[in-house]
Design a protein around this motif. Structure first.
Motif, PDB file in Angstrom:
ATOM      1  N   GLU A  24      46.970  41.600  44.084  1.00 14.31           N
ATOM      2  CA  GLU A  24      45.885  41.049  44.847  1.00 14.31           C
ATOM      3  C   GLU A  24      45.523  42.008  45.894  1.00 14.31           C
ATOM      4  O   GLU A  24      44.279  42.494  45.956  1.00 14.31           O
ATOM      5  CB  GLU A  24      46.024  39.717  45.050  1.00 14.31           C
ATOM      6  CG  GLU A  24      44.922  38.984  45.861  1.00 14.31           C
ATOM      7  CD  GLU A  24      43.851  38.524  44.652  1.00 14.31           C
ATOM      8  OE1 GLU A  24      42.572  38.802  44.948  1.00 14.31           O
ATOM      9  OE2 GLU A  24      44.183  38.275  43.584  1.00 14.31           O
TER      10      GLU A  24
ATOM     11  N   ASP B 259      48.348  43.135  38.589  1.00 13.15           N
ATOM     12  CA  ASP B 259      49.383  42.082  38.965  1.00 13.15           C
ATOM     13  C   ASP B 259      48.932  42.168  40.682  1.00 13.15           C
ATOM     14  O   ASP B 259      49.424  40.993  41.344  1.00 13.15           O
ATOM     15  CB  ASP B 259      50.693  41.860  38.631  1.00 13.15           C
ATOM     16  CG  ASP B 259      50.809  41.857  37.111  1.00 13.15           C
ATOM     17  OD1 ASP B 259      49.988  41.557  36.672  1.00 13.15           O
ATOM     18  OD2 ASP B 259      51.792  42.371  36.803  1.00 13.15           O
TER      19      ASP B 259
ATOM     20  N   THR C 237      49.243  38.560  42.951  1.00 13.02           N
ATOM     21  CA  THR C 237      48.029  37.507  42.482  1.00 13.02           C
ATOM     22  C   THR C 237      48.800  36.177  42.368  1.00 13.02           C
ATOM     23  O   THR C 237      49.912  36.178  42.282  1.00 13.02           O
ATOM     24  CB  THR C 237      47.441  37.721  40.910  1.00 13.02           C
ATOM     25  OG1 THR C 237      48.473  37.994  39.926  1.00 13.02           O
ATOM     26  CG2 THR C 237      46.595  39.105  41.099  1.00 13.02           C
ATOM     27  N   ARG C 238      48.104  35.185  42.487  1.00 18.44           N
ATOM     28  CA  ARG C 238      48.848  33.877  42.554  1.00 18.44           C
ATOM     29  C   ARG C 238      49.644  33.385  41.520  1.00 18.44           C
ATOM     30  O   ARG C 238      50.655  32.895  41.569  1.00 18.44           O
ATOM     31  CB  ARG C 238      47.735  32.757  42.793  1.00 18.44           C
ATOM     32  CG  ARG C 238      48.332  31.425  43.077  1.00 18.44           C
ATOM     33  CD  ARG C 238      47.111  30.376  43.317  1.00 18.44           C
ATOM     34  NE  ARG C 238      46.431  30.803  44.638  1.00 18.44           N
ATOM     35  CZ  ARG C 238      47.016  30.307  46.078  1.00 18.44           C
ATOM     36  NH1 ARG C 238      48.172  29.683  45.916  1.00 18.44           N
ATOM     37  NH2 ARG C 238      46.675  30.685  47.201  1.00 18.44           N
ATOM     38  N   GLU C 239      49.033  33.791  40.269  1.00 21.76           N
ATOM     39  CA  GLU C 239      49.854  33.453  38.978  1.00 21.76           C
ATOM     40  C   GLU C 239      51.272  34.265  38.959  1.00 21.76           C
ATOM     41  O   GLU C 239      52.064  34.021  37.976  1.00 21.76           O
ATOM     42  CB  GLU C 239      49.041  33.430  37.860  1.00 21.76           C
ATOM     43  CG  GLU C 239      48.374  35.026  37.558  1.00 21.76           C
ATOM     44  CD  GLU C 239      47.143  35.241  38.190  1.00 21.76           C
ATOM     45  OE1 GLU C 239      46.218  36.115  37.811  1.00 21.76           O
ATOM     46  OE2 GLU C 239      46.551  34.444  39.087  1.00 21.76           O
ATOM     47  N   ASN C 240      50.943  35.558  39.715  1.00 26.05           N
ATOM     48  CA  ASN C 240      52.383  36.507  39.396  1.00 26.05           C
ATOM     49  C   ASN C 240      53.399  36.015  40.760  1.00 26.05           C
ATOM     50  O   ASN C 240      54.125  36.884  40.955  1.00 26.05           O
ATOM     51  CB  ASN C 240      52.012  37.640  39.479  1.00 26.05           C
ATOM     52  CG  ASN C 240      51.606  38.158  38.244  1.00 26.05           C
ATOM     53  OD1 ASN C 240      51.979  38.205  37.128  1.00 26.05           O
ATOM     54  ND2 ASN C 240      50.077  38.437  38.156  1.00 26.05           N
ATOM     55  N   GLN C 241      53.021  35.138  41.475  1.00 23.65           N
ATOM     56  CA  GLN C 241      53.984  35.046  42.917  1.00 23.65           C
ATOM     57  C   GLN C 241      55.172  34.242  42.409  1.00 23.65           C
ATOM     58  O   GLN C 241      54.883  33.357  41.460  1.00 23.65           O
ATOM     59  CB  GLN C 241      53.333  34.496  43.893  1.00 23.65           C
ATOM     60  CG  GLN C 241      52.030  35.332  44.568  1.00 23.65           C
ATOM     61  CD  GLN C 241      51.372  34.541  45.719  1.00 23.65           C
ATOM     62  OE1 GLN C 241      51.815  33.605  46.139  1.00 23.65           O
ATOM     63  NE2 GLN C 241      50.244  35.162  46.166  1.00 23.65           N
TER      64      GLN C 241
ATOM     65  N   LYS D  87      42.489  46.166  46.075  1.00 22.22           N
ATOM     66  CA  LYS D  87      41.562  44.801  46.422  1.00 22.22           C
ATOM     67  C   LYS D  87      41.335  44.083  45.227  1.00 22.22           C
ATOM     68  O   LYS D  87      40.498  44.737  44.317  1.00 22.22           O
ATOM     69  CB  LYS D  87      40.471  45.084  47.308  1.00 22.22           C
ATOM     70  CG  LYS D  87      39.961  43.537  47.864  1.00 22.22           C
ATOM     71  CD  LYS D  87      38.735  44.077  48.732  1.00 22.22           C
ATOM     72  CE  LYS D  87      38.150  42.850  49.067  1.00 22.22           C
ATOM     73  NZ  LYS D  87      37.107  42.856  50.109  1.00 22.22           N
ATOM     74  N   GLY D  88      42.070  42.970  44.943  1.00 24.23           N
ATOM     75  CA  GLY D  88      41.579  42.259  43.714  1.00 24.23           C
ATOM     76  C   GLY D  88      41.638  43.036  42.244  1.00 24.23           C
ATOM     77  O   GLY D  88      41.229  42.891  41.459  1.00 24.23           O
ATOM     78  N   GLY D  89      42.953  43.816  42.609  1.00 21.72           N
ATOM     79  CA  GLY D  89      43.520  44.494  41.146  1.00 21.72           C
ATOM     80  C   GLY D  89      42.570  45.586  41.057  1.00 21.72           C
ATOM     81  O   GLY D  89      43.147  46.282  40.054  1.00 21.72           O
TER      82      GLY D  89
END
Length: 286
Positions: free
Chosen positions: A134, A132, A149-153, A99-101
């Protein structure tokens, strides 16, 4: 009756009964079986062997036992469909592992999952760094679902604000060198159209292993002879090139005319064509 003949007949009967009972119970992949379904599968297999080979016992009792097992399994599946508590009791709940990395070590121990096993499952989901991830959740089936995570999608048309038309199911119109009339009529086509398309690419029907038509009515074929290269359909590329040419022509007309009103008209039409091309580009480059 000779033993070998009786065993053969019993085996055929057991196969037939197992087929019918399996169709009733339903089908799942092995990884999707619950603990009870796994036990049921083993027990039914043992009972089928008993019916086939135990010549000294009353064979129909084995069929009765098979029926009872299937009835109980069917009843439990029905109970699971009707009750969330029953599903949680029989299949258990999903467990959050990351959860949350941050890895939740207590949940990892609860599922008796080692760190190496967790990392292996993450790599299968193309997540090579825990940071990476989430969320990572172990499903009741034992599979691990991963949300990056959003930046890694991966970037999708939705992220860019581009609306894409829905993709329709391609229809298999040729299989093993035979034309499938029903899928062909589903997309509003006929045998004459299909024959014409095959002639365009220089392929005979009997050499086609699989032929499919997509939502844009483009034919894709896979041949028995893998050494033959089939040209890919160019309709989308041709349409895109035509639209770009129209845009260029409108801009050229706007630059070459001395009439102010006509110049504004050509410029306005060129801008509208550019907007059309922008909207159509995701479809034509798909």
């Amino acid at each position: 009756m000779q033993d070998w003949l009786e065993i053969s007949l019993r085996t055929l009967l057991a196969i037939f009964v197992l087929f019918i009972l399996t169709k009733i119970v339903g089908k799942r992949q092995i990884s999707q079986l619950s603990f009870f379904e796994y036990i049921t599968g083993i027990s039914i297999g043992n009972l089928a062997a008993y019916v086939s080979l135990d010549l000294e016992a009353t064979w129909y009792l084995g069929l009765i036992s098979l029926g009872v097992w299937v009835a109980v399994s069917f009843g439990i599946e029905y109970l699971q469909l009707k009750s969330k508590k029953a599903r949680d009791l029989i299949d258990s709940k999903a467990t959050v592992l990351i959860k949350g990395g941050k890895v939740l070590e207590d949940n990892l121990k609860k599922e008796r999952l080692t760190t190496d096993e967790l990392l292996e499952q993450l790599r299968k989901k193309n997540a090579f760094r825990v940071a990476d991830v989430e969320f990572a959740i172990m499903e009741p089936s034992g599979d691990i679902s991963v949300l990056l995570t959003r930046e890694n999608q991966p970037i999708t048309p939705a992220h860019l604000g581009i609306k894409v038309a829905p993709e329709h199911e391609p229809q298999t119109v040729i299989m093993d060198g035979k034309i499938m009339d029903e899928p062909l009529s589903t997309v509003g086509l006929n045998r004459r159209w299909l024959t014409t398309e095959l002639e365009k690419i220089g392929v005979s029907l009997d050499n086609v292993f699989i032929g499919q038509v997509d939502a844009y009515r483009q034919l894709y074929v896979d041949l028995y002879d893998d050494h033959i290269k089939v040209p890919q359909p160019q309709l989308k590329a041709e349409l895109y090139a035509s639209l770009k040419k129209i845009e260029a022509d409108l801009e050229l007309f706007g630059l070459s005319t001395q009439n102010t009103e006509a110049k504004h008209m050509y410029e306005r039409c060129a801008q509208e064509m550019q907007q059309v091309i922008t909207k159509m580009k995701p479809l034509l480059h798909h």
